[in-house]
Design a protein around this motif. Structure first.
Motif, PDB file in Angstrom:
ATOM      1  N   UNK A   1      -7.311  11.680  -6.095  1.00 29.98           N
ATOM      2  CA  UNK A   1      -6.573  10.508  -6.572  1.00 29.98           C
ATOM      3  C   UNK A   1      -6.361   9.509  -5.437  1.00 29.98           C
ATOM      4  N   UNK A   2      -6.111  10.016  -4.228  1.00 33.59           N
ATOM      5  CA  UNK A   2      -5.977   9.114  -3.080  1.00 33.59           C
ATOM      6  C   UNK A   2      -7.301   8.406  -2.811  1.00 33.59           C
ATOM      7  N   UNK A   3      -8.387   9.184  -2.831  1.00 34.58           N
ATOM      8  CA  UNK A   3      -9.700   8.597  -2.552  1.00 34.58           C
ATOM      9  C   UNK A   3     -10.042   7.510  -3.556  1.00 34.58           C
ATOM     10  N   UNK A   4      -9.551   7.668  -4.780  1.00 33.67           N
ATOM     11  CA  UNK A   4      -9.853   6.707  -5.844  1.00 33.67           C
ATOM     12  C   UNK A   4      -9.159   5.368  -5.608  1.00 33.67           C
ATOM     13  N   UNK A   5      -8.097   5.374  -4.816  1.00 35.81           N
ATOM     14  CA  UNK A   5      -7.330   4.135  -4.643  1.00 35.81           C
ATOM     15  C   UNK A   5      -8.110   3.141  -3.784  1.00 35.81           C
ATOM     16  N   UNK A   6      -8.093   1.892  -4.246  1.00 37.28           N
ATOM     17  CA  UNK A   6      -8.889   0.850  -3.598  1.00 37.28           C
ATOM     18  C   UNK A   6      -8.490   0.674  -2.127  1.00 37.28           C
ATOM     19  N   UNK A   7      -7.209   0.756  -1.839  1.00 34.20           N
ATOM     20  CA  UNK A   7      -6.743   0.487  -0.481  1.00 34.20           C
ATOM     21  C   UNK A   7      -6.712   1.717   0.418  1.00 34.20           C
ATOM     22  N   UNK A   8      -7.160   2.834  -0.091  1.00 35.29           N
ATOM     23  CA  UNK A   8      -7.239   4.039   0.743  1.00 35.29           C
ATOM     24  C   UNK A   8      -8.672   4.170   1.249  1.00 35.29           C
ATOM     25  N   UNK A   9      -8.802   4.267   2.569  1.00 36.22           N
ATOM     26  CA  UNK A   9     -10.133   4.197   3.176  1.00 36.22           C
ATOM     27  C   UNK A   9     -10.758   5.578   3.353  1.00 36.22           C
ATOM     28  N   UNK A  10      -9.970   6.527   3.814  1.00 36.80           N
ATOM     29  CA  UNK A  10     -10.519   7.847   4.124  1.00 36.80           C
ATOM     30  C   UNK A  10      -9.409   8.883   4.027  1.00 36.80           C
ATOM     31  N   UNK A  11      -9.709  10.005   3.409  1.00 36.87           N
ATOM     32  CA  UNK A  11      -8.687  11.027   3.199  1.00 36.87           C
ATOM     33  C   UNK A  11      -9.183  12.363   3.734  1.00 36.87           C
ATOM     34  N   UNK A  12      -8.285  13.143   4.313  1.00 37.31           N
ATOM     35  CA  UNK A  12      -8.667  14.472   4.787  1.00 37.31           C
ATOM     36  C   UNK A  12      -7.490  15.441   4.684  1.00 37.31           C
ATOM     37  N   UNK A  13      -7.798  16.634   4.175  1.00 34.16           N
ATOM     38  CA  UNK A  13      -6.792  17.713   4.245  1.00 34.16           C
ATOM     39  C   UNK A  13      -6.906  18.298   5.628  1.00 34.16           C
TER      40      UNK A  13
ATOM     41  N   UNK B   1       0.830  -1.206   0.000  1.00 35.84           N
ATOM     42  CA  UNK B   1       0.000   0.000   0.000  1.00 35.84           C
ATOM     43  C   UNK B   1       0.869   1.263   0.000  1.00 35.84           C
ATOM     44  N   UNK B   2       1.933   1.243   0.787  1.00 33.67           N
ATOM     45  CA  UNK B   2       2.839   2.397   0.810  1.00 33.67           C
ATOM     46  C   UNK B   2       3.429   2.632  -0.582  1.00 33.67           C
ATOM     47  N   UNK B   3       3.784   1.519  -1.237  1.00 32.01           N
ATOM     48  CA  UNK B   3       4.303   1.627  -2.609  1.00 32.01           C
ATOM     49  C   UNK B   3       3.262   2.276  -3.526  1.00 32.01           C
ATOM     50  N   UNK B   4       2.037   1.797  -3.445  1.00 31.70           N
ATOM     51  CA  UNK B   4       1.003   2.325  -4.333  1.00 31.70           C
ATOM     52  C   UNK B   4       0.756   3.811  -4.093  1.00 31.70           C
ATOM     53  N   UNK B   5       0.767   4.189  -2.821  1.00 34.63           N
ATOM     54  CA  UNK B   5       0.539   5.594  -2.498  1.00 34.63           C
ATOM     55  C   UNK B   5       1.677   6.454  -3.026  1.00 34.63           C
ATOM     56  N   UNK B   6       2.914   6.048  -2.722  1.00 34.39           N
ATOM     57  CA  UNK B   6       4.040   6.885  -3.155  1.00 34.39           C
ATOM     58  C   UNK B   6       4.163   6.861  -4.677  1.00 34.39           C
ATOM     59  N   UNK B   7       3.783   5.738  -5.275  1.00 37.09           N
ATOM     60  CA  UNK B   7       3.817   5.631  -6.735  1.00 37.09           C
ATOM     61  C   UNK B   7       2.833   6.605  -7.380  1.00 37.09           C
ATOM     62  N   UNK B   8       1.678   6.774  -6.757  1.00 37.96           N
ATOM     63  CA  UNK B   8       0.700   7.730  -7.294  1.00 37.96           C
ATOM     64  C   UNK B   8       1.265   9.148  -7.243  1.00 37.96           C
ATOM     65  N   UNK B   9       1.889   9.503  -6.121  1.00 31.87           N
ATOM     66  CA  UNK B   9       2.488  10.839  -6.001  1.00 31.87           C
ATOM     67  C   UNK B   9       3.561  11.038  -7.074  1.00 31.87           C
ATOM     68  N   UNK B  10       4.409  10.034  -7.240  1.00 26.78           N
ATOM     69  CA  UNK B  10       5.484  10.141  -8.220  1.00 26.78           C
ATOM     70  C   UNK B  10       4.931  10.273  -9.631  1.00 26.78           C
ATOM     71  N   UNK B  11       3.969   9.387  -9.952  1.00 28.02           N
ATOM     72  CA  UNK B  11       3.456   9.324 -11.309  1.00 28.02           C
ATOM     73  C   UNK B  11       2.791  10.622 -11.738  1.00 28.02           C
ATOM     74  N   UNK B  12       2.110  11.263 -10.787  1.00 21.12           N
ATOM     75  CA  UNK B  12       1.374  12.467 -11.161  1.00 21.12           C
ATOM     76  C   UNK B  12       2.164  13.732 -10.854  1.00 21.12           C
TER      77      UNK B  12
END
Lengths: 559, 166
Positions: free
Chosen positions: B65-77, B17-28
């Motif tokens: 984009x975080x909210x869209x990820x299957x393994x991300x449950x809840x996001x807040x700024x 999950x950490x990989x997927x999250x950091x990968x999203x940040x990198x990719x975008x």
């Protein structure tokens, strides 16, 4: 039960009856279980082809397509196909064999980190860690691939998990804390959208691939008729509205029609349904729909305001959203601008931007070939395209009359997609003719799929618009690089007629439009895989064209 | 310079999950300034805190984009006015010179830090505070001679009733 048995049983529970793949060492236990099962395994000759076949199947039917590959190079070969499906929101589930868990991470023979590699190319991916995880992994993959904004999911299955025996349970459903699909649009958002639309003087509807995914064509047509609003489509939206509908204004974008591009530029309200404002659709972003208030309907919230700022959005299923807006519009007092200036303007644009004929050119011309093809094919025929000039000619000049009849690699622009995708579409719809509109460059990339088409009795027709060039790149070199043709000339070989024959298919090379029509007719009548090699002018350009960096208004119609 | 924002989110506590999250940040193309991860009261859930330089449009995209990820449950700024943000630094300073040692102790005390270890040549101190305070502390001790630094990245909780609900 062994993991392999669980795999086959899991697929059956998802109503899978066909899969496209290439086997290998890390798939042996699964293949042994497939032996004697009633699941059909269509053998591709390269994994990229297998993924495109699954993609074509998925797009033709609107249900999940399945592909399989072995570990290592099998898995990496799948990646182009998975990425293509994913960016076009096509529901594909890919299974890869993997080295046994004890060897994972040791750089074993044919080991590759496909989970890492495919992370950016899939909607989700899963590596199974025990046989008992296989049913849940399959259920999850199908659920995620086919719901919400659809996409590609990859499941990696280590060989020992295929072999080992465990107590296995099959879940009836699956749920994720972080993945909830909300199809129901917010009523207030629909109120807003309806109110805005009721005030439109120059409304335009832009339909994208999401309209096809949510089966919302009828609603798009209904709302267009209510508002007397011209409908343009993105490339992925082609077929949502019949090309012969009086309000249809064609494709919008870099190679959009004049009327579509100008209508979008002049609109005051732009209703965008299931489209994501790709750079090829918007051209220069700052100029896109500058005078328009944009209403965006999409299932994927992250697409809203990503590229184009909207005034209101409706998040949810496009069909439900449009139905809600139609209900509301019907209750509002508004004047549909029937026969108004706006529609007159559309018809004026249509005349103004018809590319000129070149009567003295001895070559067969691509637009004429597209029109001849349309004339011969029945309305329900399925058409795929490759990528480049062939794709844009098909998009501009080949009329599509219904959703799920025209398929193209819109997002990734994958050359070599169309032919295997056509084979997959034929497997999905054996009852209708399937044609791949190809270029010689694209067709060469996956021409080995001829073996699959012939051996698996999935006959498709390939129309090769053959200019012996990578035509679109050559067109850019003509316009923007002083005709310096670098790395675009493909020479004289292969001879596509002989190539087709070598694979046991039929090859023909028509010299006139009449011969071309006859060749298509014969291919349909005989129901044989046929490559129709059509020589065209290497200097022919695709028009209209919006040069890179320019806005939709700045379209060229001739060189 | 873009403003520094803090986003807190709950994820499935599992491999990758950490990989997927950091990968999203990198990719975008979003640049992570710091990231901290840890389990929460439910062992199947982990909480991540990311601080990132972004304008409001980018920040919006990051959240979506975080909210869209299957393994991300809840996001807040996180609103900085309504959150407690803390970071910890471990710092090893060259304190061969007794004057340097003296000065180090003064700074560590001023930032309510702790001395964790003393060697003849160096000492290790721990300071916890808001990220800006940590920056300040580091810049003040720089003239003394920093041997090594390890920062944890920001972690944060919202005040009162505000919560990252599941």
């Amino acid at each position: 039960m062994s993991g392999s048995k669980a795999f086959v049983e899991g697929l059956k529970r998802e109503n899978v009856d066909i899969m496209f793949g290439v086997t290998g060492g890390a798939l042996l236990p699964i293949c042994d279980e497939l032996w004697g099962s009633d699941l059909r395994f269509v053998m591709a000759r390269h994994e990229q082809g297998a993924a495109h076949m699954a993609d074509g199947y998925a797009r033709a039917l609107g249900r999940v397509g399945v592909c399989l590959a072995t570990s290592g190079p099998g898995a990496t070969n799948l990646v182009t196909g998975i990425a293509t499906a994913n960016i076009d929101s096509s529901p594909v589930v890919a299974f890869t064999g993997q080295v046994p868990l004890s060897l994972v991470g040791t750089d074993a023979f044919q080991e590759v980190d496909i989970i890492g590699i495919s992370a950016s190319a899939t909607k989700y991916n899963i590596q199974v860690r025990s046989p008992s995880e296989i049913p849940l992994a399959i259920k999850s993959a199908f659920h995620i691939a086919s719901t919400g904004r659809q996409g590609a999911v990859l499941v990696d299955i280590p060989k020992d998990c295929q072999i080992d025996v465990e107590d296995i349970e099959f879940p009836d459903e699956v749920s994720f804390r972080g993945y909830k699909v909300n199809l129901e649009p917010n009523p207030r958002e629909m109120d807003w959208a309806a109110t805005l639309l009721s005030k439109a003087r120059r409304p335009v509807i832009m339909a994208g691939g999401g309209v096809i995914s949510s089966n919302a064509s009828a609603e798009v047509i209904k709302i267009a008729d209510m508002l007397m609003a011209p409908v343009v489509t993105s490339l992925m939206g082609k077929g949502t509205v019949p090309s012969d509908h009086p309000l249809f204004a064609g494709l919008c974008g870099m190679h959009g029609t004049g009327e579509a591009n100008l209508l979008v530029s002049d609109a005051d309200i732009l209703l965008v349904v299931g489209a994501r404002f790709s750079d090829r659709t918007t051209a220069r972003l700052e100029d896109f729909g500058r005078g328009a208030k944009v209403i965006h309907i999409d299932i994927d919230r992250s697409e809203v305001d990503k590229n184009v700022e909207t005034v209101t959005r409706v998040i949810g299923d496009a069909k439900l959203a449009l139905q809600g807006i139609i209900e509301r519009l019907a209750k509002l007092s508004y004047e549909p601008r029937a026969n108004g200036d706006w529609i007159k303007k559309m018809n004026k644009f249509k005349k103004q931007y018809t590319p000129p004929e070149r009567p003295n050119n001895p070559h067969m011309r691509a637009p004429a070939i597209m029109k001849a093809l349309r004339k011969v094919l029945p309305r329900n025929a399925l058409v795929t395209t490759e990528v480049g000039q062939n794709q844009m000619w098909a998009a501009l000049y080949f009329d599509a009359y219904a959703p799920r009849t025209f398929f193209t690699s819109g997002g990734l622009g994958t050359m070599g997609w169309g032919f295997p995708a056509a084979i997959g579409a034929k497997a999905a719809r054996p009852d209708v003719p399937v044609v791949d509109i190809a270029g010689d460059g694209s067709f060469a990339m996956t021409e080995n799929s001829l073996a699959t088409a012939v051996e698996e009795n999935l006959p498709v027709i390939v129309v090769v618009l053959n200019n012996r060039m990578l035509g679109m790149v050559a067109q850019w070199q003509r316009f923007f690089y002083g005709r310096r043709y670098m790395a675009v000339k493909l020479g004289e070989y292969p001879d596509f007629v002989k190539l087709a024959e070598a694979y046991g298919a039929v090859g023909v090379r028509p010299e006139t439009i009449g011969e071309f029509e006859k060749a298509v007719q014969t291919a349909m009548d005989d129901n044989l895989t046929t490559v129709i090699d059509v020589p065209i002018d290497p200097e022919e350009n695709v028009f209209p064209m919006v040069p890179p960096g320019k806005g939709l208004r700045d379209l060229m119609v001739e060189a | 310079m873009l403003p520094l924002n803090t986003i807190a989110f709950l994820v499935e506590n599992k491999a990758g999950v950490l990989f997927n999250v950091s990968n999203m940040f990198r990719r975008r193309g979003f640049n992570i300034e710091s990231i901290s991860v840890g389990a929460v009261e439910d062992p199947q859930v982990a909480r991540m805190t990311v601080s990132v330089y972004a304008d409001s449009k980018e920040l919006n995209q990051i959240v979506l984009q975080l909210e869209k990820m299957v393994d991300v449950i809840k996001v807040k700024r996180l609103d900085p006015m309504r959150s407690i943000m803390r970071e910890m630094v471990l710092i090893k300073l060259d304190t061969v010179d007794p004057m340097a040692r003296e000065e180090t102790l003064r700074h560590v005390n001023a930032y309510h830090g702790l001395i964790l270890h003393i060697d003849p040549e160096s000492l290790i101190a721990e300071v916890t505070g808001e990220p800006e305070a940590i920056d300040e502390f580091i810049s003040k001790t720089r003239p003394i001679g920093i041997e090594e630094i390890s920062r944890t990245g920001v972690t944060a909780l919202e005040k009162g009733n505000l919560k990252l609900e599941r």
